[in-house]
Write a protein that holds these residues in place. Structure first.
Motif, PDB file in Angstrom:
ATOM      1  N   ARG A 128      -3.602   0.054  -3.431  1.00  0.00           N
ATOM      2  CA  ARG A 128      -3.092  -1.248  -3.003  1.00  0.00           C
ATOM      3  C   ARG A 128      -2.581  -1.951  -4.248  1.00  0.00           C
ATOM      4  O   ARG A 128      -3.237  -1.970  -5.281  1.00  0.00           O
ATOM      5  N   ASP A 139       1.773  -4.743   3.001  1.00  0.00           N
ATOM      6  CA  ASP A 139       0.418  -4.852   3.578  1.00  0.00           C
ATOM      7  C   ASP A 139       0.218  -6.214   4.183  1.00  0.00           C
ATOM      8  O   ASP A 139       0.627  -7.203   3.727  1.00  0.00           O
ATOM      9  N   ARG A 197       0.865  -1.191   0.000  1.00  0.00           N
ATOM     10  CA  ARG A 197       0.000   0.000   0.000  1.00  0.00           C
ATOM     11  C   ARG A 197       0.892   1.229   0.000  1.00  0.00           C
ATOM     12  O   ARG A 197       2.001   1.193   0.516  1.00  0.00           O
ATOM     13  N   HIS A 211      -2.534   5.236   1.833  1.00  0.00           N
ATOM     14  CA  HIS A 211      -3.526   4.157   1.704  1.00  0.00           C
ATOM     15  C   HIS A 211      -4.586   4.470   0.657  1.00  0.00           C
ATOM     16  O   HIS A 211      -5.745   4.122   0.809  1.00  0.00           O
TER      17      HIS A 211
END
Length: 72
Positions: free
Chosen positions: A22, A72, A15, A19
């Motif tokens: 992804r 992540d 990520r 955020h």
């Protein structure tokens, strides 16, 4: 769901620090990346990129450096 995602598990997931994105990496049979735009609890459909050069161009066009990615 996308057929590629049903058949494969990602080998790595990152990520960006904000955020907003992804990135999932897949090895089947070539190297592919699925890019998802994220907004809280929702995600976009994947944008499929084929190969490292495609991912590098996408990262540069969105002004994301490798230092901005978190596992992540």
């Amino acid at each position: 769901m996308d057929a590629y995602r049903d058949l494969m598990d990602p080998s790595a997931v990152w990520r960006d620090k904000q955020h907003r994105w992804r990135i999932e990496a897949y090895r089947a049979p070539d190297l592919r990346f699925a890019i998802f735009a994220t907004n809280g609890t929702t995600e976009s459909v994947p944008l499929w990129l084929f190969g490292m050069s495609a991912l590098a161009r996408w990262l540069m066009s969105h002004k994301i450096s490798l230092d901005d990615l978190e596992v992540d």
